[in-house]
Design a protein around this motif. Structure first.
Motif, PDB file in Angstrom:
ATOM      1  N   ALA A 157       0.838  -1.208   0.000  1.00 22.19           N
ATOM      2  CA  ALA A 157       0.000   0.000   0.000  1.00 22.19           C
ATOM      3  C   ALA A 157       0.863   1.245   0.000  1.00 22.19           C
ATOM      4  N   LEU A 158       1.899   1.224   0.831  1.00 16.56           N
ATOM      5  CA  LEU A 158       2.761   2.389   0.902  1.00 16.56           C
ATOM      6  C   LEU A 158       3.588   2.547  -0.362  1.00 16.56           C
ATOM      7  N   LEU A 159       4.021   1.414  -0.960  1.00 14.75           N
ATOM      8  CA  LEU A 159       4.790   1.502  -2.189  1.00 14.75           C
ATOM      9  C   LEU A 159       3.979   2.145  -3.303  1.00 14.75           C
ATOM     10  N   THR A 160       2.711   1.752  -3.360  1.00 16.68           N
ATOM     11  CA  THR A 160       1.842   2.316  -4.392  1.00 16.68           C
ATOM     12  C   THR A 160       1.706   3.813  -4.228  1.00 16.68           C
ATOM     13  N   LYS A 161       1.465   4.262  -2.990  1.00 20.92           N
ATOM     14  CA  LYS A 161       1.318   5.689  -2.726  1.00 20.92           C
ATOM     15  C   LYS A 161       2.634   6.431  -2.973  1.00 20.92           C
ATOM     16  N   CYS A 162       3.719   5.785  -2.531  1.00 18.58           N
ATOM     17  CA  CYS A 162       5.003   6.463  -2.612  1.00 18.58           C
ATOM     18  C   CYS A 162       5.424   6.675  -4.069  1.00 18.58           C
ATOM     19  N   SER A 163       5.130   5.658  -4.918  1.00 18.44           N
ATOM     20  CA  SER A 163       5.530   5.771  -6.313  1.00 18.44           C
ATOM     21  C   SER A 163       4.756   6.852  -7.049  1.00 18.44           C
ATOM     22  N   SER A 164       3.583   7.191  -6.549  1.00 15.61           N
ATOM     23  CA  SER A 164       2.783   8.216  -7.202  1.00 15.61           C
ATOM     24  C   SER A 164       3.208   9.617  -6.807  1.00 15.61           C
ATOM     25  N   SER A 165       4.073   9.744  -5.810  1.00 17.26           N
ATOM     26  CA  SER A 165       4.514  11.063  -5.356  1.00 17.26           C
ATOM     27  C   SER A 165       6.030  11.086  -5.311  1.00 17.26           C
ATOM     28  N   PRO A 166       6.666  11.669  -6.297  1.00 15.48           N
ATOM     29  CA  PRO A 166       8.127  11.617  -6.378  1.00 15.48           C
ATOM     30  C   PRO A 166       8.816  12.367  -5.266  1.00 15.48           C
ATOM     31  N   THR A 167       8.118  13.205  -4.513  1.00 22.41           N
ATOM     32  CA  THR A 167       8.788  14.005  -3.481  1.00 22.41           C
ATOM     33  C   THR A 167       8.606  13.404  -2.096  1.00 22.41           C
ATOM     34  N   MET A 168       7.976  12.227  -1.992  1.00 21.70           N
ATOM     35  CA  MET A 168       7.721  11.661  -0.673  1.00 21.70           C
ATOM     36  C   MET A 168       8.339  10.274  -0.546  1.00 21.70           C
ATOM     37  N   ASP A 169       8.980   9.990   0.582  1.00 24.62           N
ATOM     38  CA  ASP A 169       9.361   8.627   0.901  1.00 24.62           C
ATOM     39  C   ASP A 169       8.326   8.052   1.853  1.00 24.62           C
ATOM     40  N   MET A 170       8.547   6.865   2.322  1.00 21.11           N
ATOM     41  CA  MET A 170       7.553   6.186   3.158  1.00 21.11           C
ATOM     42  C   MET A 170       7.289   6.934   4.450  1.00 21.11           C
ATOM     43  N   ASN A 171       8.328   7.412   5.082  1.00 20.78           N
ATOM     44  CA  ASN A 171       8.156   8.116   6.351  1.00 20.78           C
ATOM     45  C   ASN A 171       7.356   9.400   6.159  1.00 20.78           C
ATOM     46  N   GLN A 172       7.646  10.093   5.082  1.00 21.01           N
ATOM     47  CA  GLN A 172       6.902  11.305   4.807  1.00 21.01           C
ATOM     48  C   GLN A 172       5.439  10.982   4.503  1.00 21.01           C
ATOM     49  N   LEU A 173       5.244   9.847   3.843  1.00 21.25           N
ATOM     50  CA  LEU A 173       3.874   9.450   3.546  1.00 21.25           C
ATOM     51  C   LEU A 173       3.114   9.130   4.827  1.00 21.25           C
ATOM     52  N   ILE A 174       3.781   8.485   5.765  1.00 20.28           N
ATOM     53  CA  ILE A 174       3.150   8.220   7.064  1.00 20.28           C
ATOM     54  C   ILE A 174       2.765   9.541   7.732  1.00 20.28           C
ATOM     55  N   GLU A 175       3.704  10.496   7.711  1.00 18.39           N
ATOM     56  CA  GLU A 175       3.420  11.799   8.310  1.00 18.39           C
ATOM     57  C   GLU A 175       2.270  12.487   7.591  1.00 18.39           C
ATOM     58  N   SER A 176       2.255  12.368   6.272  1.00 21.73           N
ATOM     59  CA  SER A 176       1.171  12.973   5.499  1.00 21.73           C
ATOM     60  C   SER A 176      -0.174  12.338   5.839  1.00 21.73           C
ATOM     61  N   ASP A 177      -0.194  11.015   5.978  1.00 21.95           N
ATOM     62  CA  ASP A 177      -1.439  10.323   6.329  1.00 21.95           C
ATOM     63  C   ASP A 177      -1.920  10.712   7.721  1.00 21.95           C
ATOM     64  N   LEU A 178      -0.982  10.879   8.650  1.00 21.18           N
ATOM     65  CA  LEU A 178      -1.356  11.304   9.995  1.00 21.18           C
ATOM     66  C   LEU A 178      -1.985  12.696   9.964  1.00 21.18           C
ATOM     67  N   LEU A 179      -1.367  13.583   9.182  1.00 21.56           N
ATOM     68  CA  LEU A 179      -1.908  14.935   9.062  1.00 21.56           C
ATOM     69  C   LEU A 179      -3.288  14.915   8.417  1.00 21.56           C
ATOM     70  N   ASP A 180      -3.432  14.139   7.328  1.00 27.93           N
ATOM     71  CA  ASP A 180      -4.724  14.068   6.640  1.00 27.93           C
ATOM     72  C   ASP A 180      -5.806  13.502   7.553  1.00 27.93           C
ATOM     73  N   SER A 181      -5.442  12.502   8.319  1.00 24.77           N
ATOM     74  CA  SER A 181      -6.411  11.903   9.238  1.00 24.77           C
ATOM     75  C   SER A 181      -6.844  12.905  10.293  1.00 24.77           C
ATOM     76  N   TYR A 182      -5.880  13.609  10.844  1.00 25.72           N
ATOM     77  CA  TYR A 182      -6.192  14.640  11.845  1.00 25.72           C
ATOM     78  C   TYR A 182      -7.119  15.698  11.262  1.00 25.72           C
ATOM     79  N   LYS A 183      -6.773  16.198  10.082  1.00 30.34           N
ATOM     80  CA  LYS A 183      -7.585  17.251   9.464  1.00 30.34           C
ATOM     81  C   LYS A 183      -8.987  16.753   9.139  1.00 30.34           C
TER      82      LYS A 183
END
Length: 984
Positions: A157-183
């Motif tokens: 799941a993370l690989l799929t998301k990560c490959s679609s965003s060239p500026t994010m690695d897995m850790n950043q994606l986790i942080e992004s998901d946490l932020l999105d969930s909070y918002k």
């Protein structure tokens, strides 16, 4: 900088976009807000032409401004405030000491690089031309992250998301998901606080309430529709569903009976696809249907999207996190509001008050949704368990795992993360982000608690009108419907159309004068409160921790301004003085319901022309006489001699009565029920027997040694004075009906935990006062007596004229030696009896209806006052005929409307003001509208309040009233259709 509100809105819009695009983090966003609020000179220079410059240039300048700040300012850490309540911050259990400083420089450098890369990436995505060298760097970075992450074999799941965003690695994606969930969760649960705005429209209707409830369940439960089955009998179910918005009766078959028997109670469950109950619903096409079986009602919540109720709803986690009480309260609120709004006029402010209470309880529960979503996000990258533990004694299971504990007074949750290494800066950052967003959400909950208390304080203010706006200039709160005078004076635009189209910004609501004053006010460097009595309003800036949060306007209708003073206290965080609280409570009790009915006349014209207007404060009904009769006759009102002098000789013309012949039998059992009907009795002797039986059933004969001969004389004398004027309604039948209704209410009181409040002496007073409450009635209203300057009006100084007459005449009859049934009372008992009787009869004064209702509604929890309870029972008993089954209630309505029609005609002949609700009552449609207003506004709320006090023992009475309302509404609708056909 030109510090107008437009600049404020634009500035916060820009920094929000910078944060959403990851060009700045939350710390830097906070720095910008604080420096903007304190007017940092360098920042002010950048923003000096904010309204004119291109936003992209402003963004670039702000990024440079942040980069040039000293390191100590850039590295401001997030300081989380702990609370003394049960809601606390996230605690790290593992004993690892963290040293943020060793990672600070590298993290800051990485953040700067990431922001810069993301900035140019966004430009590329928008189609803008960028330097080819920069484009090549993009590709190198993308390849680097792809190679590194593929070697670590993360979840698919993370690989799929990560490959679609060239500026994010897995850790950043986790942080992004946490932020999105909070918002996402914050946005969902913040919306409920705006829902009350629908109730502030001047055209509030049942449709408004219906749509509001749908929106509320969407915000708080993520549901598209809801339904419920009410188990009110053994042979059928009452079904309601929002899809059709109607109540149906569903026959009970064996399959439904078996399914109900198998349902768990007080627990959320999911309905199977082959549910027999769900098959009774209208065209069910929902992917998710959750149920709650409680209080003999089966609630069903539906969603068209399976994911909504499975991952983002409190329904999914209610059992695990002990949230059943919140759902039960919500469900009962929905069913009661729907039922009541259909059959009685409602108080928008009261509903808004309840919504705030409900919302706060769900807001507290919403943090568990955040916990669930954070667990789902983290478990994609880490091996972990979710545990529930005792917050009093949290232990460490092993020293290799990281434990994150979310404390709560009811359920404490713990994440046990096996593969997280806090020596690794990426893991440390993810851990910090979890802690940060949870703490931030708790702050949001606390802010909502504070706001709710603030809103409830001003929700019913009679002196002030409060508008609160957020930092973007959008309306957050309106304390009450806008008075017509204020709306007109300031050309205020506010309606449901604006609400639905999200146009509730300050510059859409107010005219240019007010908008200019708001924006000019914000130019004041010191931000002092504007003092301008001529403008009739004040502006308050909301500043929290040196950060601009919005502003508020308070309009005043008088010169007291007490609400404005308390607003300042609330904004400054000071606690309210107990004297102020007492004063506010007293004012609310005195004015809340009366003001509600005044508003009803503005928004519901039918009420003004219904008999409900008879219950308005008397001074509003005594108007100048009409101009139908001019000249000296109009200037000299005819005095009506209304009082009947007591004459002992009346006994000679009456049927002989021997109470020794009476004895209780099976035929008297009906007297103990609400279905008793005096109209079924054909002889006066049978009616006298009812009075005797009620006294006998209450033990009054034995306890107070009533002399039988005096009692029979008393009953016959009361009958004479009731019937001497041949009133169609206020006659002996009505007196006995009210007495029997009071007796029935006392019988129901005996079956409750409050059965000791009214002792037998007070019951004796209640029975006699209810029997004599209308004796000697003139067949006219108090308004007529006052307008005609009758002997009674002159004697009682226009105050409770008829009620004082009834009390005086009852005592006068009791004093006559041959009618005195109180001979065995001592002097103290007699005075207490007389005092109680007068108090009870005065409680039937229609002009005091709302004050009496509010006093009883606001009784203390340890209520034990026989005087107040007797008065309220007496008042509700006066509506005994109206509360009967529809066929009986309609007959009583016909009788009272005969009296009204006679008075209306007489008022016209004498040149007095004719009461609008008495006009054209011979027309079915007019009479139907009048009765609907009377039953909805006056009768039903009285019964509902008494039923709640009697632990729900009058539900069948309320059902009768609802049936009668529907009966009259059908008549009104039928006549309207006939008129429309004639016009066509």
């Amino acid at each position: 900088m030109n510090q107008q509100l437009g600049s404020y809105v634009k500035f916060f819009h820009i920094i929000r976009e910078l944060g959403d695009s990851f060009q700045i983090d939350s710390r830097q966003k906070q720095i910008l807000k604080v420096n903007f609020t304190i007017k940092d000179k360098k920042l002010m220079n950048i923003l000096s032409d904010l309204n004119d410059e291109d936003e992209e240039e402003i963004k670039f300048s702000l990024l440079n401004y942040l980069n040039e700040l000293p390191k100590e300012k850039q590295g401001v850490s997030r300081q989380m405030k702990r609370t003394r309540s049960s809601i606390t911050d996230v605690d790290l259990i593992k004993g690892v000491k963290l040293d943020d400083s060793q990672f600070h420089d590298s993290v800051a450098d990485m953040e700067k690089a990431f922001k810069l890369i993301n900035h140019f990436y966004n430009k590329k995505k928008e189609g803008q031309t960028i330097n080819p060298k920069i484009n090549q760097i993009f590709e190198n970075i993308r390849n680097l992250f792809t190679q590194n992450e593929s070697q670590s074999n993360p979840s698919s799941a993370l690989l799929t998301k990560c490959s679609s965003s060239p500026t994010m690695d897995m850790n950043q994606l986790i942080e992004s998901d946490l932020l999105d969930s909070y918002k996402s969760i914050k946005f969902q649960f913040a919306n409920y606080m705006k829902s009350h705005l629908l109730l502030m429209d001047e055209n509030v209707s049942y449709t408004t309430i219906f749509n509001l409830l749908r929106e509320l369940t969407k915000n708080l439960l993520n549901c598209d529709h809801f339904s419920f089955f009410n188990l009110n009998s053994n042979s059928e179910l009452e079904l309601y569903q929002t899809k059709t918005d109607i109540f149906d009766q569903i026959p009970l078959d064996q399959s439904i009976t078996d399914e109900i028997a198998s349902l768990p109670q007080n627990k959320v469950f999911r309905f199977p696809q082959d549910s027999h109950l769900c098959s009774k619903l209208d065209s069910m096409n929902y992917l998710s249907s959750y149920g709650l079986y409680a209080n003999n009602v089966i609630f069903i919540y539906h969603s068209k999207q399976n994911q909504q109720l499975d991952s983002e709803s409190i329904l999914k986690i209610a059992n695990d996190y002990q949230l059943i009480d919140e759902l039960k309260n919500m469900s009962m609120f929905l069913i009661h509001t729907i039922q009541n709004a259909k059959v009685q006029f409602f108080s928008p402010l009261s509903i808004a008050d309840m919504i705030l209470d409900l919302g706060i309880s769900f807001l507290r529960a919403s943090k568990f949704i955040l916990i669930e979503q954070m667990y789902n996000i983290l478990s994609q990258m880490f091996k972990m368990d979710k545990l529930q533990t005792d917050q009093q004694e949290i232990q460490v299971w092993d020293s290799e795992s990281v434990y994150i504990v979310f404390k709560d007074s009811q359920v404490t949750v713990c994440f046990r993360i096996y593969s997280m290494n806090l020596q690794k800066q990426t893991d440390q950052r993810i851990y910090t982000e979890v802690k940060h967003y949870y703490e931030k959400y708790l702050r949001f909950i606390r802010e909502c608690f504070d706001k709710s208390a603030f809103y409830k304080f001003f929700l019913r203010s009679n002196d002030s009108l409060v508008f609160e706006f957020d930092k973007s200039g959008h309306l957050l709160f309106l304390s009450r419907p806008i008075p017509k005078q204020i709306k007109s004076n300031f050309s205020i635009q506010f309606n449901s159309h604006m609400i639905h189209n999200n146009q509730l910004s300050y510059n859409k609501i107010f005219d240019q004068r007010v908008v200019s004053n708001i924006e000019n006010y914000l130019q004041d460097h010191n931000w002092k409160t504007m003092k301008d009595n001529e403008k009739q309003y004040e502006i308050f800036l909301k500043i929290e921790e040196k950060t601009y949060k919005g502003f508020a306007l308070i309009f005043t209708e008088n010169t007291k301004g007490w609400a404005k003073k308390q607003f300042k206290q609330l904004e400054s965080g000071n606690k309210l003085d107990s004297k102020i609280k007492a004063k506010i409570r007293k004012q609310l009790i005195q004015h809340e319901t009366i003001n509600f009915v005044n508003k009803l006349e503005e928004t519901n014209p039918d009420v003004k022309y219904s008999v409900a207007s008879l219950y308005m404060p008397l001074q509003q009904m005594i108007l100048k006489r009409t101009k139908s009769n001019q000249g000296n006759q109009q200037d000299q009102p005819k005095i009506q001699k209304s009082e009947i002098e007591l004459k002992r000789s009346k006994f000679a013309t009456m049927e002989e009565l021997d109470l020794n012949e009476f004895c209780l039998g099976s035929q008297d059992d009906l007297i103990d029920t609400f279905d008793f009907n005096i109209m079924d009795l054909t002889s006066q002797k049978e009616k006298h027997r009812v009075v005797w039986a009620i006294l006998k059933k209450n033990g009054i004969f034995d306890d107070f040694c009533l002399p039988l001969e005096n009692l029979q004389n008393f009953i016959k004398e009361m009958e004479y004075h009731y019937n001497v004027n041949n009133n169609p309604y206020h006659n002996y039948d009505h007196g006995i009906t009210v007495m029997q209704t009071a007796h029935y209410f006392c019988k129901e009181l005996d079956q409750t935990s409050k059965n000791t409040i009214i002792d037998n002496f007070n019951r004796f007073i209640l029975m006699i006062s209810s029997f004599g409450h209308d004796v000697g009635h003139t067949g006219r209203t108090n308004v007529f007596e006052i307008n005609s300057l009758s002997d009674l009006a002159i004697r009682y100084h226009d105050k409770s004229v008829l009620e004082q007459h009834h009390a005086a005449l009852t005592i006068q009859i009791l004093k006559y030696p041959s009618c005195n049934i109180l001979t065995n009372l001592n002097q103290t008992q007699f005075r207490n009896f007389r005092k109680g009787l007068i108090s009870n009869i005065l409680s039937t004064d229609m002009s005091e209806h709302f004050t009496l209702l509010k006093d009883f509604e606001n009784r203390p929890k340890n209520f034990n006052d026989p005087k107040i309870l007797s008065g309220y029972i007496m008042h509700v008993s006066d509506f005994g005929g109206a509360g009967k089954r529809s066929n009986i209630s309609v007959k009583w309505s016909s009788r009272v409307n005969q009296e009204f029609s006679i008075q209306y005609k007489l008022e016209g002949e004498l040149g007095y003001t004719q009461q609008p609700y008495m006009k054209d009552l011979h027309i079915p449609q007019v009479m139907a509208k009048s009765e609907v207003g009377f039953l909805k506004v006056i009768v039903r709320p009285c019964y509902v309040l008494l039923s709640e006090f009697l632990e729900g023992r009058l539900k069948h009475c309320i059902g009768y009233i609802d049936d009668t309302i529907q009966h009259w509404e059908k008549i009104g609708k039928k006549n309207e259709e006939q008129q429309q056909q004639k016009q066509q």
